[in-house]
Write an enzyme that holds these catalytic residues in place. Structure first.
Site, mmCIF file in Angstrom:
data_model
loop_
_atom_site.group_PDB
_atom_site.id
_atom_site.type_symbol
_atom_site.label_atom_id
_atom_site.label_comp_id
_atom_site.label_asym_id
_atom_site.label_seq_id
_atom_site.Cartn_x
_atom_site.Cartn_y
_atom_site.Cartn_z
ATOM 1 N N HIS A 221 0.806 -1.223 0.000
ATOM 2 C CA HIS A 221 0.000 0.000 0.000
ATOM 3 C C HIS A 221 0.843 1.280 0.000
ATOM 4 O O HIS A 221 0.468 2.280 -0.591
ATOM 5 C CB HIS A 221 -0.972 0.000 1.187
ATOM 6 C CG HIS A 221 -0.315 0.198 2.523
ATOM 7 N ND1 HIS A 221 0.313 -0.823 3.194
ATOM 8 C CD2 HIS A 221 -0.181 1.296 3.304
ATOM 9 C CE1 HIS A 221 0.793 -0.374 4.334
ATOM 10 N NE2 HIS A 221 0.511 0.918 4.431
ATOM 11 N N ASP A 222 1.990 1.247 0.671
ATOM 12 C CA ASP A 222 2.811 2.459 0.777
ATOM 13 C C ASP A 222 4.024 2.435 -0.151
ATOM 14 O O ASP A 222 4.955 3.223 0.040
ATOM 15 C CB ASP A 222 3.286 2.636 2.229
ATOM 16 C CG ASP A 222 2.273 3.404 3.070
ATOM 17 O OD1 ASP A 222 1.373 4.043 2.476
ATOM 18 O OD2 ASP A 222 2.371 3.345 4.312
ATOM 19 N N LYS A 225 5.663 5.580 -1.474
ATOM 20 C CA LYS A 225 6.460 6.467 -0.630
ATOM 21 C C LYS A 225 7.941 6.437 -1.021
ATOM 22 O O LYS A 225 8.721 7.270 -0.542
ATOM 23 C CB LYS A 225 6.298 6.095 0.838
ATOM 24 C CG LYS A 225 4.945 6.520 1.412
ATOM 25 C CD LYS A 225 4.859 6.228 2.897
ATOM 26 C CE LYS A 225 3.537 6.708 3.481
ATOM 27 N NZ LYS A 225 3.427 6.415 4.926
ATOM 28 N N HIS A 250 1.634 9.759 -3.030
ATOM 29 C CA HIS A 250 2.190 8.404 -2.970
ATOM 30 C C HIS A 250 1.226 7.309 -3.445
ATOM 31 O O HIS A 250 1.683 6.310 -4.018
ATOM 32 C CB HIS A 250 2.769 8.094 -1.574
ATOM 33 C CG HIS A 250 1.756 7.722 -0.536
ATOM 34 N ND1 HIS A 250 1.159 8.660 0.286
ATOM 35 C CD2 HIS A 250 1.249 6.516 -0.166
ATOM 36 C CE1 HIS A 250 0.343 8.041 1.113
ATOM 37 N NE2 HIS A 250 0.379 6.745 0.865
ATOM 38 N N HIS A 274 -6.358 3.458 -1.336
ATOM 39 C CA HIS A 274 -6.360 3.145 0.099
ATOM 40 C C HIS A 274 -6.505 4.375 0.995
ATOM 41 O O HIS A 274 -6.727 4.229 2.197
ATOM 42 C CB HIS A 274 -5.118 2.323 0.479
ATOM 43 C CG HIS A 274 -3.839 3.094 0.584
ATOM 44 N ND1 HIS A 274 -3.039 3.384 -0.506
ATOM 45 C CD2 HIS A 274 -3.186 3.608 1.659
ATOM 46 C CE1 HIS A 274 -1.965 4.040 -0.107
ATOM 47 N NE2 HIS A 274 -2.026 4.204 1.209
ATOM 48 N N HIS A 275 -6.415 5.590 0.434
ATOM 49 C CA HIS A 275 -6.647 6.790 1.243
ATOM 50 C C HIS A 275 -7.965 7.486 0.885
ATOM 51 O O HIS A 275 -8.198 8.627 1.313
ATOM 52 C CB HIS A 275 -5.486 7.774 1.093
ATOM 53 C CG HIS A 275 -4.338 7.463 2.000
ATOM 54 N ND1 HIS A 275 -4.442 7.462 3.378
ATOM 55 C CD2 HIS A 275 -3.047 7.113 1.722
ATOM 56 C CE1 HIS A 275 -3.282 7.148 3.906
ATOM 57 N NE2 HIS A 275 -2.412 6.924 2.932
ATOM 58 N N ASP A 303 -5.661 -0.098 8.562
ATOM 59 C CA ASP A 303 -4.518 0.824 8.511
ATOM 60 C C ASP A 303 -4.634 1.878 9.610
ATOM 61 O O ASP A 303 -3.646 2.218 10.272
ATOM 62 C CB ASP A 303 -4.468 1.481 7.137
ATOM 63 C CG ASP A 303 -3.197 2.304 6.932
ATOM 64 O OD1 ASP A 303 -2.127 1.856 7.380
ATOM 65 O OD2 ASP A 303 -3.286 3.378 6.326
#
Length: 359
Positions: A221-222, A225, A250, A274-275, A303
């Site tokens: 998911h990240d 970044k 990101h 996801h955000h 999360d």
């Protein structure tokens, strides 16, 4: 002269039987009859007591009355089918319940006994039930062997596919571990939130392939970044407007990195969304409600739970109770209410166990 009382077959003498009846005289009479015929017999006065005994040892046969308070014989039969499928069941019935007793045979009972009991009827019914149980166990063993043969025939192909799968996932694991190591305060975050997300996803009707995609999406998911500067990613204080705009890129960066890999198509969509927030105030696209993929809505809850209960560059970890309260308060705004409901149904001890495994 009266005929000799039938006795248990030598093949069945070591098979334990549990008699369940809330009427003491009936329970004692039936137990005495069975013991006199050579059977090993124990008794229980309620369905609840029967289930407790079944949890401590194995019984080949349960003989249970239909009419009992609390857990009745029909409910006990259902529990036995689910939890102890290798245990045969005989129902005890009076004339008024005869049709019900016959109906239970369609639901898995091996036989029924009518009150008052006759010695030859009891022996014959018990013998039939135990023979039927042995036959089913033999058939199950044959089916298992057939499955093994089929699996053996396809083992080379399966092994090759698993090797490819394993190498892919090992590479992804290594990549994410390097990212987690970059953010010193969030070690194991990606592995932990993946475990949380898979655990919650099992409350929904996902098949194995979808769960694998969810696992990859949560792990990665990240990944975007990687494109965020350390000065922003590791800043201990609040981000300014320009820094926040950069941080919010990101999910898109991650999506662009993954979308070219066919086996990561679904995972890439989860990374992208996801955000997003349930009320439409999230980013990057401001999706709302069911316009957000369910996997991303599930991930948003787990999360947040991990973020609140973990040390971050700008604050120390908070207790799980605070995280649960925060998630509950934001149901319908940040989070999908149906996902929050599923999250709250999971015992806190299960979340704690995952946390301990990925600390």
């Amino acid at each position: 002269p009266a005929p000799a009382a039938p006795v248990a077959s030598p093949h069945h003498r070591d098979e334990p039987i549990l008699v369940v009846d809330d009427e003491g005289p009936v329970r004692e009479l039936l137990s005495r009859l069975l013991k006199a015929q050579g059977f090993h017999c124990q008794s229980a006065s309620t369905g609840k007591e029967a289930l407790e005994k079944l949890g401590k040892r194995t019984y080949s046969l349960v003989i249970t009355d239909i009419r009992m308070p609390a857990v009745n014989g029909l409910e006990l039969l259902d529990s036995l089918k689910r939890c102890f499928p290798d245990t045969a069941v005989i129902m005890i019935t009076g004339v008024a319940d005869l049709d019900t007793a016959i109906g239970t045979m369609k639901n898995g009972a091996a036989d029924y006994l009518t009150k008052p009991f006759h010695l030859d009827q009891v022996a014959a019914s018990v013998t039939r039930a135990l023979e039927l149980r042995k036959q089913r166990l033999r058939e199950r063993g044959v089916n298992r062997e057939l499955r093994r043969l089929v699996e053996r025939k396809s083992s080379d192909l399966s092994s090759a596919l698993r090797d490819v799968q394993a190498h892919r996932d090992m590479i992804l694991e290594a990549l994410v571990k390097s990212l987690d190591a970059r953010e010193n305060e969030t070690q194991c975050h990606s592995q932990r939130v993946r475990a949380y997300t898979l655990h919650l996803s099992r409350c929904f009707e996902f098949d194995a392939e979808r769960l694998r995609d969810i696992s990859r999406g949560a792990l990665l998911h990240d990944i975007g970044k990687i494109g965020v500067a350390d000065s922003i990613l590791l800043k201990p204080g609040k981000l300014n407007e320009a820094e926040w705009r950069e941080m919010k890129r990101h999910p898109v960066i991650g999506f662009e990195m993954l979308k070219g890999f066919e086996f990561l198509q679904r995972a890439a969509r989860m990374v992208l969304y996801h955000h997003e927030r349930y009320d439409g105030s999230g980013y990057p696209h401001g999706l709302r409600a069911t316009g957000i993929p369910l996997e991303a809505r599930i991930f948003a809850v787990t999360d947040a739970y991990d973020a609140i209960t973990s040390d971050r560059p700008y604050r120390r970890a908070l207790p799980p109770s605070v995280a649960v309260s925060e998630i509950t308060d934001n149901s319908g705004t940040q989070f999908d209410p149906s996902v929050v409901e599923a999250f709250l149904r999971v015992p806190q001890s299960e979340w704690n166990e995952i946390r301990q495994n990925y600390s």
